[in-house]
Design a protein around this motif. Structure first.
Motif: not given
Ligand SMILES: Cc1cc2nc3c(=O)[nH]c(=O)nc-3n(C[C@H](O)[C@H](O)[C@H](O)COP(=O)(O)OP(=O)(O)OC[C@H]3O[C@@H](n4cnc5c(N)ncnc54)[C@H](O)[C@@H]3O)c2cc1C
Length: 364
Positions: A47, A51, A56, A79-80, A194, A196
């Motif tokens: 992550r 970022d 992603k 995210d996916e 979350r 996703v």
């Protein structure tokens, strides 16, 4: 010959274009539907890297009846999530697993792919890296990225018998791959809100095409799993001999934890190497770490200083372990440990066994 050299130099000067490779991918490791903690730790690190790269974070979940883990990967920061769920993938086998990874890597084109440096992770990452082909840094303990435009993964690991840290770059191939040690990075707090996207991937390899068969899975009984343990009761040279590890085991059992050790205790032959914590042992990140009769040499503390709560028991008030301990007890471990065990047992309603008085009483 000279002409050939000239050509190589010219080739090297041309910067490859990796603009179609984006994203950080974590390959989630699981067995019988239970994920390895290192997978969530890597999502936490991933992550941060994603970022920094403004890209992603993907997770790849492979197995059979593992859809719940795809959701979990979202809770831990992806995210996916790519999910390949098929009966042929129930047990880990190099070929079908690497085939799925390669398919997803070709489809998604992540710039970074990370695996846990477990037996499985090492095997899988090696197989994929040679197939792609690309560079792989094994057993990393630090990961960072250079911000865009370079976007290079800075994969660091101890080298030369742990005497120095090497930062390894993969400049000319994509994706950049690394396996990372368990316990080094921190998982994000699990966030069930979350939700996703989960992208399903077909498994193309039929059972008859897979040469390897898993006939039986024999788990190593008696082998400790320090990296997954939430509570570790570790002992060092201060224990004075192998018998006192029985006393530590009793405290560990009462707390639902496992026994760890310093290298001095392992080298003395009091306990096996799979219990060793530190630079040349395991890196651990439990919720609670007891350092009992351990002085706190840096080679030990690098393996456990990220523990959430450290309790040190040592008769030497100047022992360096007290510098990193959250709670410290100065005194004789042979008196203190049985007293703690008894208090824990009372509190948890466990029977106070005869062992508590005998093992402690040997030396007290
Ligand atoms: C390349 C390299 C790699 C290494 N890798 C590791 C590694 O992975 N892990 C590791 O642990 N070490 C490692 N070491 C060794 C490390 O440097 C230390 O020697 C080791 O950690 C010391 O172990 P210890 O704390 O158990 O023993 P000691 O340093 O001897 O400490 C024993 C402690 O017990 C206390 N004590 C004694 N009796 C009692 C009592 N009755 N009650 C309470 N306290 C008592 C003493 O006060 C002392 O602080 C490595 C060293 C090198 C050079």
């Amino acid at each position: 010959m000279a002409e050939q050299e000239q050509q190589t130099v010219e080739k090297k000067e041309k910067e490859p274009d990796f603009s179609d490779y984006r994203g950080v991918m974590i390959v989630v490791e699981q067995r019988y539907g239970k994920a390895k903690a290192v997978s969530w730790q890597l999502l936490g690190k991933g992550r941060e890297l994603a970022d920094k790269l403004e890209t992603k974070l993907y997770a790849l979940v492979i197995g059979h009846e593992v859809e719940h883990l795809a959701k979990e990967a979202g809770y831990y920061g992806a995210d996916e999530v790519y999910l390949c769920d098929a009966p042929e993938l129930k047990d880990y086998r190099t070929r079908p697993y690497s085939r799925v990874c390669l398919k997803v890597i070709h489809q998604v084109k992540p710039e970074i792919v990370l695996f846990g440096a477990t037996g499985t992770g090492r095997d899988l990452a090696g197989a994929i890296a040679t197939h792609l082909p690309t560079g792989l840094t094994a057993d990393t303990t630090e990961l960072d990225v250079e911000p865009p435009p370079s976007r290079l993964l800075l994969a660091s690991r101890p080298a030369f018998s742990e005497k120095m840290m090497a930062t390894i770059l993969c400049k000319r191939y994509r994706p950049q791959m690394a396996t990372a040690r368990a316990g080094v990075f921190q998982a994000l707090p699990r966030d069930e809100s979350r939700e996703v996207p989960i992208i399903r991937v077909e498994n193309d390899m039929k059972e008859e095409e897979i040469a390897a068969r898993v006939l039986e899975f024999i788990s190593e009984t008696g082998k400790v799993n320090l990296e997954e343990a939430e509570i570790i009761v570790a002992g060092g040279r201060g224990l004075g001999g192998p018998e006192a590890f029985g006393m530590l085991k009793e405290l560990a059992d009462a707390l639902g934890g496992v026994v760890g050790a310093s290298r001095a205790a392992v080298d003395a032959g009091w306990i096996s190497h799979d219990h060793q914590v530190g630079q040349t042992g395991h890196t651990v990140r439990p919720k609670l770490y007891f350092a009992i009769g351990i002085s706190g040499a840096v080679q030990h503390t690098v393996g456990m200083s990220n523990s959430e709560v450290i309790v040190a028991i040592n008769k030497d008030e100047n022992a360096p372990i007290f510098q990193i301990a959250h709670y410290g007890i100065v005194g004789d471990l042979f008196k203190i440990v049985p007293a703690i065990t008894e208090a824990v047992k009372k509190k948890r309603g466990l029977p106070i066994g005869p062992l508590a008085s005998t093992t402690g009483g040997n030396r007290a």
